[in-house]
Structure formats: structure tokens, C-alpha cells
Design an enzyme around this catalytic site. Structure first.
Site, PDB file in Angstrom:
ATOM      1  N   SER A 148       0.752  -0.305  -0.304  1.00 55.99           N
ATOM      2  CA  SER A 148      -0.163  -0.119   0.042  1.00 55.99           C
ATOM      3  C   SER A 148       0.565   1.202  -0.355  1.00 55.99           C
ATOM      4  O   SER A 148       1.601   1.274   0.709  1.00 55.99           O
ATOM      5  CB  SER A 148      -0.692  -0.127   1.049  1.00 55.99           C
ATOM      6  OG  SER A 148      -1.230   1.162   1.598  1.00 55.99           O
ATOM      7  N   TYR A 161      -1.437  -1.124  10.387  1.00 56.55           N
ATOM      8  CA  TYR A 161      -1.415  -1.794   8.745  1.00 56.55           C
ATOM      9  C   TYR A 161      -0.260  -0.865   7.596  1.00 56.55           C
ATOM     10  O   TYR A 161       0.833  -1.999   7.420  1.00 56.55           O
ATOM     11  CB  TYR A 161      -3.001  -0.872   8.462  1.00 56.55           C
ATOM     12  CG  TYR A 161      -3.068  -1.098   7.208  1.00 56.55           C
ATOM     13  CD1 TYR A 161      -3.270  -2.567   5.993  1.00 56.55           C
ATOM     14  CD2 TYR A 161      -2.840   0.001   6.326  1.00 56.55           C
ATOM     15  CE1 TYR A 161      -3.697  -2.044   5.009  1.00 56.55           C
ATOM     16  CE2 TYR A 161      -3.059  -0.013   4.843  1.00 56.55           C
ATOM     17  CZ  TYR A 161      -3.529  -1.166   4.042  1.00 56.55           C
ATOM     18  OH  TYR A 161      -3.378  -1.050   2.716  1.00 56.55           O
TER      19      TYR A 161
END
Length: 256
Positions: A148, A161
Site C-alpha cells: 500500500s 496496517y
């Protein structure tokens, strides 16, 4: 006489895409199947896997459903055994399944921390280890880890995350180094803001802020991540390993 294969041809290849019942994973599974691969659609829920696999088969593509919770070591072992028994190995692994806890660092308790690590890092690592064992006898293969933009540009409330997405950059590099002699490549794709169910929940103001940060002034399409995975998994990307590819419409350069 059959038409010559293109550099993006995946006919005869077996691909496993985790977390592929919706969003980026489902789109990637479709792109790989359209390129000729036999795709295993995988997530935690068998019925959802079958729904997506059947939709691909209805399009004339080659796909099967296979549930696997990558946070469980026994599921990883079972998936590896199935691939060996049913397909004789594996050519392409796309690690995409993920947990995305929305918590501050102070509110990230040890139980949530361990649960997230089990999926977002341990699952990627050990499924990749099994993949290398299945790829070696076939002369090589491709592992693509879906990270990401949070790996480069962290966000509040997504600390854990982002931390684990950052770890995937290093994981791809060490796998590329250690398994390159066996013809196995490992790379990372870093999506920007993609037009999935999550992005569709943004209000108008939030969406406009994102678009202003994105030089191409639009959200990415899920299949555009699939096309990046296709490149990295096909003969076209045969000399690419240990790389981190941002597919973000230029957002990463606008945030420097």
C-alpha cells in the site's frame, strides 16, 4: 497454426490469489485468468470463493474456488498440499488478503496486534515459503505482495496496517535475493486509492481531497492493479525482481 504467445501470456500457468473475492483481489484474479492462467480464487469463505470462481468460468475462463485463511498455518499447509496434488505445483502467488484495523497506536492491544501480524505478515511469509517449494521443480515462478502507499506515507489510525505493509517491501527483497537462483522472482505492488467499496464510502469532501493529491485526478481501477501484477508475473517482467511498483496515479510524488 496457433498465434505466437505475447510477453503477457500466462497459458499453462497456475496462479493463486488470496483475498480474491472482492476489490483488488477479484480484479487481479480476472486479469490473470484473461491472460490464460488457471486461477485459484481464495479467501476465508468457501461460498464467496465459489461465487467469484463461477463468474470467471461463466466468462469462459479457467478458475476454481479454494478457501484458505492465511492467518492459520494449517490452512496454508492444506493449500500447499492441494496445489501439489491437483496441479503439480504453483507458478504465481499473489499475496493480497489483509486485515486493516482502524486504531490508534495506543488502542492497538496485543491481541489485535498478533491477529493482524498473523494475517498481514506471517501468512504472507509462510504461504510464500510454500510457494517457493512448489515453484522450484517447475523452474521458477513469481510472488507478488500487495502492499500500500501507506508503506511510504503512513496515516494516523492505520499505524499497524502501515507498519506491516512496509515490512512487505523488505520481505519481497529478501525472497528475491534468496530464491533468485531458482528462477523465483518476488516483487511488491503499492496501490494508491483504488475505486473499491472502501473508496466508494468516502464523502464528497474526502474524495475531492484525494483527487487533489493525485496528479492524474482520478481514483485507480481495481483491474489496474491486476495489470501491474500481470506484468510482474509474466515473461514481460522476467528481469524484474525485488522491486516496489507504485500504482497510484502519481499520489506518492505529490505527497513528498
Amino acid at each position: 497454426m496457433p498465434a505466437p504467445a505475447t510477453p503477457f501470456d500466462l497459458h499453462g500457468k497456475v496462479a493463486l490469489v488470496t483475498g480474491s473475492t472482492h476489490g483488488i483481489g477479484a480484479a487481479t484474479a480476472r486479469v490473470l485468468a484473461q491472460a490464460g492462467a488457471h486461477v485459484l480464487v481464495s479467501s476465508r469463505k468457501s461460498d464467496e470463493c465459489e461465487r467469484v470462481a463461477q463468474a470467471l468460468r461463466d466468462e469462459g475462463l479457467s478458475a476454481e474456488a479454494r478457501a484458505c485463511h492465511i492467518g492459520r498455518m494449517e490452512d496454508i499447509a492444506a493449500m500447499s498440499a492441494h496445489l501439489l496434488a491437483s496441479h503439480g505445483g504453483l507458478d504465481i502467488l499473489v499475496n493480497n488478503a489483509v486485515l486493516s484495523p482502524w486504531r490508534s497506536i495506543d488502542d492497538t492491544d496485543p491481541a489485535l496486534f498478533m491477529k493482524t501480524v498473523e494475517v498481514n505478515l506471517r501468512g504472507y511469509w509462510y504461504l510464500s515459503v510454500e510457494a517457493t517449494r512448489l515453484m522450484k521443480p517447475r523452474g521458477g515462478g513469481s510472488i507478488v505482495n500487495i502492499s500500500s502507499l501507506s508503506a511510504w506515507h503512513p496515516e494516523k489510525m492505520l499505524g499497524l496496517y502501515g507498519t506491516l505493509k512496509t515490512a512487505l517491501l523488505g520481505m519481497s527483497r529478501v525472497f528475491a535475493l534468496e530464491y533468485g537462483e531458482f528462477g523465483i522472482r518476488a516483487n511488491t505492488v503499492l496501490p494508491g486509492v483504488i475505486d473499491t467499496r472502501l473508496a466508494q464510502a468516502f464523502d464528497g469532501e474526502a474524495r475531492e481531497r484525494i483527487l487533489k493529491k493525485t496528479p492524474v485526478h482520478r481514483l485507480g481501477l481495481p483491474e489496474e492493479i491486476g495489470y501491474a501484477v500481470l506484468y510482474l508475473s509474466s515473461p514481460a517482467g522476467a528481469f524484474v525482481t525485488g522491486a516496489s511498483l507504485a500504482v497510484d496515479g502519481g499520489m506518492s510524488i505529490s505527497m513528498i
